[in-house]
Design an enzyme around this catalytic site. Sequence first.
Site, PDB file in Angstrom:
ATOM      1  N   GLN A 156      -7.721  -1.797   3.351  1.00  0.00           N
ATOM      2  CA  GLN A 156      -6.607  -1.051   2.759  1.00  0.00           C
ATOM      3  C   GLN A 156      -7.053  -0.278   1.508  1.00  0.00           C
ATOM      4  OE1 GLN A 156      -2.617  -2.835   2.651  1.00  0.00           O
ATOM      5  NE2 GLN A 156      -2.727  -2.723   0.429  1.00  0.00           N
ATOM      6  N   SER A 161       0.836  -1.217   0.000  1.00  0.00           N
ATOM      7  CA  SER A 161       0.000   0.000   0.000  1.00  0.00           C
ATOM      8  C   SER A 161       0.861   1.253   0.000  1.00  0.00           C
ATOM      9  CB  SER A 161      -0.910  -0.001   1.227  1.00  0.00           C
ATOM     10  OG  SER A 161      -0.152  -0.202   2.402  1.00  0.00           O
ATOM     11  N   ASN A 209     -15.125  28.838 -24.346  1.00  0.00           N
ATOM     12  CA  ASN A 209     -15.823  27.702 -23.729  1.00  0.00           C
ATOM     13  C   ASN A 209     -15.699  27.671 -22.201  1.00  0.00           C
ATOM     14  OD1 ASN A 209     -16.621  26.680 -26.227  1.00  0.00           O
ATOM     15  ND2 ASN A 209     -14.701  25.533 -26.476  1.00  0.00           N
ATOM     16  N   SER A 264     -11.333  27.089 -28.883  1.00  0.00           N
ATOM     17  CA  SER A 264     -11.439  25.888 -29.706  1.00  0.00           C
ATOM     18  C   SER A 264     -10.310  25.884 -30.730  1.00  0.00           C
ATOM     19  CB  SER A 264     -12.795  25.887 -30.423  1.00  0.00           C
ATOM     20  OG  SER A 264     -12.726  25.085 -31.591  1.00  0.00           O
ATOM     21  N   ASN A 305      -2.803  -2.410  12.648  1.00  0.00           N
ATOM     22  CA  ASN A 305      -4.248  -2.227  12.469  1.00  0.00           C
ATOM     23  C   ASN A 305      -4.757  -0.959  13.160  1.00  0.00           C
ATOM     24  OD1 ASN A 305      -4.009  -4.623  11.173  1.00  0.00           O
ATOM     25  ND2 ASN A 305      -5.101  -5.858  12.694  1.00  0.00           N
ATOM     26  N   THR A 330     -38.723  27.699 -12.116  1.00  0.00           N
ATOM     27  CA  THR A 330     -39.067  26.355 -11.641  1.00  0.00           C
ATOM     28  C   THR A 330     -39.338  25.547 -12.906  1.00  0.00           C
ATOM     29  OG1 THR A 330     -41.426  26.871 -11.460  1.00  0.00           O
ATOM     30  CG2 THR A 330     -40.122  27.171  -9.457  1.00  0.00           C
ATOM     31  N   HIS A 331     -38.986  24.302 -12.912  1.00  0.00           N
ATOM     32  CA  HIS A 331     -39.090  23.467 -14.125  1.00  0.00           C
ATOM     33  C   HIS A 331     -38.362  24.109 -15.306  1.00  0.00           C
ATOM     34  CE1 HIS A 331     -42.398  21.442 -11.934  1.00  0.00           C
ATOM     35  NE2 HIS A 331     -42.744  22.679 -11.606  1.00  0.00           N
ATOM     36  N   LYS A 333      -8.022   4.108   1.049  1.00  0.00           N
ATOM     37  CA  LYS A 333      -7.269   5.371   1.078  1.00  0.00           C
ATOM     38  C   LYS A 333      -7.236   6.125  -0.242  1.00  0.00           C
ATOM     39  CE  LYS A 333      -4.894   3.464   4.766  1.00  0.00           C
ATOM     40  NZ  LYS A 333      -5.456   2.158   4.318  1.00  0.00           N
ATOM     41  N   TYR A 365     -10.411  -6.493  11.881  1.00  0.00           N
ATOM     42  CA  TYR A 365      -9.658  -5.967  10.736  1.00  0.00           C
ATOM     43  C   TYR A 365      -9.667  -6.977   9.587  1.00  0.00           C
ATOM     44  CZ  TYR A 365      -6.088  -4.215   7.634  1.00  0.00           C
ATOM     45  OH  TYR A 365      -5.436  -3.762   6.518  1.00  0.00           O
TER      46      TYR A 365
HETATM   47  N1  ARG Z   1      -1.769  -1.366   4.784  1.00  0.00           N
HETATM   48  C1  ARG Z   1      -2.754  -1.774   5.744  1.00  0.00           C
HETATM   49  C2  ARG Z   1      -4.036  -0.954   5.577  1.00  0.00           C
HETATM   50  O1  ARG Z   1      -4.000   0.060   4.955  1.00  0.00           O
HETATM   51  C3  ARG Z   1      -2.193  -1.571   7.113  1.00  0.00           C
HETATM   52  C4  ARG Z   1      -2.608  -2.586   8.095  1.00  0.00           C
HETATM   53  C5  ARG Z   1      -2.063  -3.920   7.760  1.00  0.00           C
HETATM   54  N2  ARG Z   1      -2.398  -4.872   8.749  1.00  0.00           N
HETATM   55  C6  ARG Z   1      -2.305  -6.169   8.506  1.00  0.00           C
HETATM   56  N3  ARG Z   1      -2.598  -6.934   9.452  1.00  0.00           N
HETATM   57  N4  ARG Z   1      -1.943  -6.620   7.351  1.00  0.00           N
HETATM   58  O2  ARG Z   1      -5.071  -1.319   6.064  1.00  0.00           O
END
Ligand code: ARG
Length: 481
Positions: free
Chosen positions: A324, A25, A287, A279, A112, A157-158, A327, A319
């Site tokens: 993951q 990640s 535009n 354009s 975690n 309206t509309h 993000k 967890y």
């Molecule tokens: N990269 C993981 C996440 O974003 C971090 C936690 C990983 N924990 C694990 N037990 N593999 O959630």
Amino acid sequence: MSKQALWSGRFAGGMAESTLEFTSSLDTDSAMVFFDVMGSLAHVRMLKKCKIIPDEDADRIIGGLKTIVSEIENGEFEFDYSLEDVHTCVEYRLTDLIGPAGGKLHTGRSRNDQVATDFRMYLRESVLDVVSAIDNLVDTFIKVAQEHGETILPGFTHMQHAQPVTVAQHYLAYAFKLARDADRFLDAYERMNKCPLGSAALAGTTYPIDRKMTAEALGFTAPTENSMDSVSDRDFVNELAFCASQTAIHLSSISEELVYWSSQEFAFIEMDDKYTTGSSIMPQKKNPDIAELIRGRTGSAVGTLVNMLVMTKGLPLSYNRDLQEDKRPLMDTLESLTQSLTIMAPVISTMRINKDRMRECAENGFTNATDLADYLVTKGIPFREAHGIVGASVRYCIDKGKILDDLTVEEFKGFCDRIDSDVYDFIAVDRCVERRNSIGGTSSASTDEQMLIAISELMGREDIVRQENELAERCWNALLE
Ligand code: ARG
């Protein structure tokens, strides 16, 4: 030689290159590195105070983490892509810097709870940025409203001409919509502002940790209440994805209006050259690409919301690695939303508002028909009956190519003998606007009142954002002392 995963002890062989690539990640969570180190500083200071690790080790860890912070600040911190995530990178770098004592940092915590804490800290900052960008746009709408308290346009309206309103009323509508978006972000902020650190893997820890201390050091209002809840839920991510979607949807409506208001057919506004594009083939074109792109980006914001809801659906306690995937989508969405909000403000503040064209449309679109009915009511005619009389008058005008104001008293009397020459003043669009003096109406007294409310709410939010940013700054400084 690549470094080993933090959990390699149980494994006889190393992980396949493809496993690392698929599970890593780092390309995303590297964005949280500063918060990761702050979390570690809070954690190690707590381990020291609670006498869980010896003072000398704690001090060495603190020194190493401070070095890492300066490396991050100088752009010198190197992410090692043979490692799984940002947490591992920081721990490896720490051990490089201070030796085996670095291995004591992870006492009483897990990745975690670490990732849940890091992401909340990252999002707190992003949310405050979004709220500031929203408020800058709210401020822009209020300023345009202040300048255009007497600029009259047809309200729709509309998408049909309805009643005359002022540009002040029209743009204050957007100010209040966006203000609610900002409030919603701050509500979500408050709910997520609790600290998961110390929940460890899922069940808490056997060490005598002080979760209140770490929560306070990181600027959270309190520790989270339940360790399994803390590591398993991303409802704060889902909630923020909704807040972002709703804001993007509001922006898309504003953008849509900018697009057709700047069309030749409407010609209500002309955008400044600085915020339009041309354009490559049609030399005459100007535009509204910014508005179109903002409108277009709504798709990815709503996509993130759906993505997050489906990603978290059916996940069992506690967890799971699925989490993951939270993000990148939300980070991108909040960043893109801040960009949209930021660019929309000068588009609005620099565009030319074509007052004459707006007034012409308001005066020629029967927007005062309701007022003619209201006039008849003042003469003792029941509203329902008045509605019918005005409807017939409008049909007559359309046939004759006239507007209501063009009718002679004699023509009016053909529809209702109670109509006299005082009708012209009564149905003039400025009068129609000024008479709508109910709370929230379009009269100037009402829009003045609305502006005061909008400004005081705006200032309230600015105070919260300032206080929260200052609190974060104080926390980071204290942790780096
Ligand atoms: N990269 C993981 C996440 O974003 C971090 C936690 C990983 N924990 C694990 N037990 N593999 O959630």
